[in-house]
Design a protein around this motif. Sequence first.
Motif, mmCIF file in Angstrom:
data_model
loop_
_atom_site.group_PDB
_atom_site.id
_atom_site.type_symbol
_atom_site.label_atom_id
_atom_site.label_comp_id
_atom_site.label_asym_id
_atom_site.label_seq_id
_atom_site.Cartn_x
_atom_site.Cartn_y
_atom_site.Cartn_z
ATOM 1 N N GLY A 346 0.773 -1.227 0.000
ATOM 2 C CA GLY A 346 0.000 0.000 0.000
ATOM 3 C C GLY A 346 0.805 1.277 0.000
ATOM 4 O O GLY A 346 0.326 2.323 -0.435
ATOM 5 N N HIS A 347 2.057 1.220 0.485
ATOM 6 C CA HIS A 347 2.865 2.447 0.529
ATOM 7 C C HIS A 347 3.618 2.705 -0.770
ATOM 8 O O HIS A 347 4.324 3.705 -0.879
ATOM 9 C CB HIS A 347 3.848 2.408 1.701
ATOM 10 C CG HIS A 347 4.883 1.331 1.600
ATOM 11 N ND1 HIS A 347 4.634 0.030 1.962
ATOM 12 C CD2 HIS A 347 6.175 1.354 1.166
ATOM 13 C CE1 HIS A 347 5.716 -0.700 1.774
ATOM 14 N NE2 HIS A 347 6.663 0.072 1.282
ATOM 15 N N LYS A 348 3.472 1.830 -1.747
ATOM 16 C CA LYS A 348 4.156 2.016 -3.027
ATOM 17 C C LYS A 348 3.352 2.945 -3.944
ATOM 18 O O LYS A 348 2.122 2.983 -3.899
ATOM 19 C CB LYS A 348 4.379 0.672 -3.722
ATOM 20 C CG LYS A 348 5.260 -0.297 -2.935
ATOM 21 C CD LYS A 348 6.650 0.257 -2.705
ATOM 22 C CE LYS A 348 7.525 -0.730 -1.951
ATOM 23 N NZ LYS A 348 8.878 -0.192 -1.694
ATOM 24 N N ASP A 349 4.072 3.669 -4.804
ATOM 25 C CA ASP A 349 3.447 4.602 -5.746
ATOM 26 C C ASP A 349 2.929 3.801 -6.936
ATOM 27 O O ASP A 349 3.667 3.500 -7.871
ATOM 28 C CB ASP A 349 4.476 5.646 -6.190
ATOM 29 C CG ASP A 349 3.855 6.771 -7.001
ATOM 30 O OD1 ASP A 349 2.868 6.521 -7.708
ATOM 31 O OD2 ASP A 349 4.377 7.904 -6.937
ATOM 32 N N ALA A 350 1.642 3.467 -6.890
ATOM 33 C CA ALA A 350 1.066 2.597 -7.913
ATOM 34 C C ALA A 350 1.103 3.239 -9.291
ATOM 35 O O ALA A 350 1.395 2.566 -10.290
ATOM 36 C CB ALA A 350 -0.364 2.224 -7.531
ATOM 37 N N SER A 377 -1.637 -3.815 1.950
ATOM 38 C CA SER A 377 -1.588 -4.049 0.506
ATOM 39 C C SER A 377 -2.552 -3.113 -0.190
ATOM 40 O O SER A 377 -3.604 -2.763 0.351
ATOM 41 C CB SER A 377 -1.973 -5.509 0.220
ATOM 42 O OG SER A 377 -2.056 -5.762 -1.156
ATOM 43 N N HIS A 378 -2.192 -2.660 -1.386
ATOM 44 C CA HIS A 378 -3.158 -1.934 -2.206
ATOM 45 C C HIS A 378 -4.364 -2.836 -2.446
ATOM 46 O O HIS A 378 -4.215 -4.012 -2.804
ATOM 47 C CB HIS A 378 -2.541 -1.559 -3.556
ATOM 48 C CG HIS A 378 -1.813 -0.262 -3.558
ATOM 49 N ND1 HIS A 378 -2.423 0.950 -3.312
ATOM 50 C CD2 HIS A 378 -0.507 0.028 -3.799
ATOM 51 C CE1 HIS A 378 -1.537 1.927 -3.390
ATOM 52 N NE2 HIS A 378 -0.371 1.404 -3.686
ATOM 53 N N ASP A 379 -5.565 -2.303 -2.278
ATOM 54 C CA ASP A 379 -6.778 -3.037 -2.618
ATOM 55 C C ASP A 379 -6.815 -3.200 -4.136
ATOM 56 O O ASP A 379 -6.864 -2.214 -4.872
ATOM 57 C CB ASP A 379 -7.998 -2.252 -2.135
ATOM 58 C CG ASP A 379 -9.311 -2.940 -2.461
ATOM 59 O OD1 ASP A 379 -9.296 -3.962 -3.181
ATOM 60 O OD2 ASP A 379 -10.356 -2.449 -2.002
ATOM 61 N N THR A 382 -9.282 -1.090 -6.259
ATOM 62 C CA THR A 382 -9.071 0.352 -6.402
ATOM 63 C C THR A 382 -8.035 0.676 -7.467
ATOM 64 O O THR A 382 -7.966 1.820 -7.938
ATOM 65 C CB THR A 382 -8.621 0.970 -5.065
ATOM 66 O OG1 THR A 382 -7.329 0.450 -4.697
ATOM 67 C CG2 THR A 382 -9.619 0.670 -3.955
ATOM 68 N N LEU A 383 -7.216 -0.316 -7.864
ATOM 69 C CA LEU A 383 -6.177 -0.078 -8.866
ATOM 70 C C LEU A 383 -6.660 -0.341 -10.295
ATOM 71 O O LEU A 383 -5.995 0.049 -11.252
ATOM 72 C CB LEU A 383 -4.950 -0.944 -8.583
ATOM 73 C CG LEU A 383 -4.200 -0.654 -7.281
ATOM 74 C CD1 LEU A 383 -2.973 -1.540 -7.187
ATOM 75 C CD2 LEU A 383 -3.806 0.811 -7.184
ATOM 76 N N SER A 422 5.801 -6.742 -5.976
ATOM 77 C CA SER A 422 6.204 -6.734 -4.575
ATOM 78 C C SER A 422 7.224 -7.830 -4.323
ATOM 79 O O SER A 422 7.058 -8.959 -4.796
ATOM 80 C CB SER A 422 4.986 -6.966 -3.673
ATOM 81 O OG SER A 422 5.372 -7.301 -2.355
#
Length: 436
Positions: A346-350, A377-379, A382-383, A422
């Motif tokens: 989740g802290h990564k710049d998607a 983790s990024h949901d 949402t990506l 990741s």
Amino acid sequence: MQDTLNHIFSLRKNGRMDHSIRPEFFTLLDRLGNPHTHLPPVIHVAGTNGKGSTIAFMRAMLEAAGHSVHAYTSPHLIRFNERIVLNGQVIDDARLKPLLDEVLAAAHDDPDQSFFEIATAAAFTAFARTRADIVLLETGVGGRLDATNVVEHPIATAITTLSFDHTAWLGERLENIAAEKAGIIKPGVPCVVGAQMMDEAPAAIRVIETRAAAMQAALTIMGRDWHVHDVTDSSWSLTVAGETLSALPRPAMAGAHQIDNAALAIATLRAQSQCPVPIDAIHHGLRTAHWPGRLHRISHPAAPASWDVWVDGAHNDSGAIVLARHIAALYASDGHPTHLIIGMMGHKDAARFIAPLAQCATSVTLIPVPGSEGGKSHDPATLVPLWRTHGARNVSCAPDLDHAIATLAATHAPGRIIVAGSLYLAGHTLAQAAFS
């Protein structure tokens, strides 16, 4: 052993990023006999991408030359032990458990101790107590405030590719990130800088040059002071320190970028004299160096044999650029479609990660990173719009890696799967492959 590991893993949750040198860390090292002052000669490596591969090349070349090598790297992919290599061997549980227990006992009264501090203190203690010719030391998040930066007198330093990662702690501009990485440069110690690919690289290099000048450290930079040239499908050449090494074998590790990492490894070894590495050892190291989870071809239990499965730890913009180039090269060689399975912390710049990759693949399946429950983790859902905004087609979500692979196998003709986004996901994927 597992209880000890569970405890140090829990230190990741203390809310503090592992990239500050606190007075309490020096107290811990003092209680352990200041092992960081009793190490074999050290080569210190910082950067955003390519640190592990560069160290893997140096290790393979040094060992081929007959030198005994300690190495400290992070993160681990499957087992914590991977972080600490003693004389060419991953530390075993019989040595690791009492070592970790000793370090934890010495840090018992520090409520803010961190995972990386404990791991680093353990590595230093092991290295100080076990004879070797050289230590290859990788920073964690940054450099200037990294726990590894207590080593005051390395024999050489190296800075790999810089990119936008951990920006919440290192800064939003590449110059800020460069300043943190350049913090490992020490007075009078040669520093070697590897390949750069970001548009902002010239400004970042100027920051490194300023630090090197202040430290009176000899600085050599790829493309300015040493050069890769004559690259073919089977060989390449390197001119460094006034010497041309011709017709070097292509690295065994996949990806054109590994030539740049190998070149940095050679240039760094050439910048020091305590552990000479002859040309035959360089050739051997290029042919044998391996770094798992980086463009790593595997057999996965959920994939039919007709599918080609790869895993890659790319998780930021420069990693995505390299991965996109490799996908294009693979397609040019065999015409097989690529399907991406992506999980991101989740802290990564998607957005920065997605942009280079969005139009490279036939399909994109988004999954949560295993073990990252609770919002880490990024949901995936949402990506999906972000991938589509950047031009991706056939974007979907799956609950986990096994479901993603099984769905692809059931709905597409055999092709290529690349799992990325990741290092935690890479480790999970490799563990499934290893224990299947």
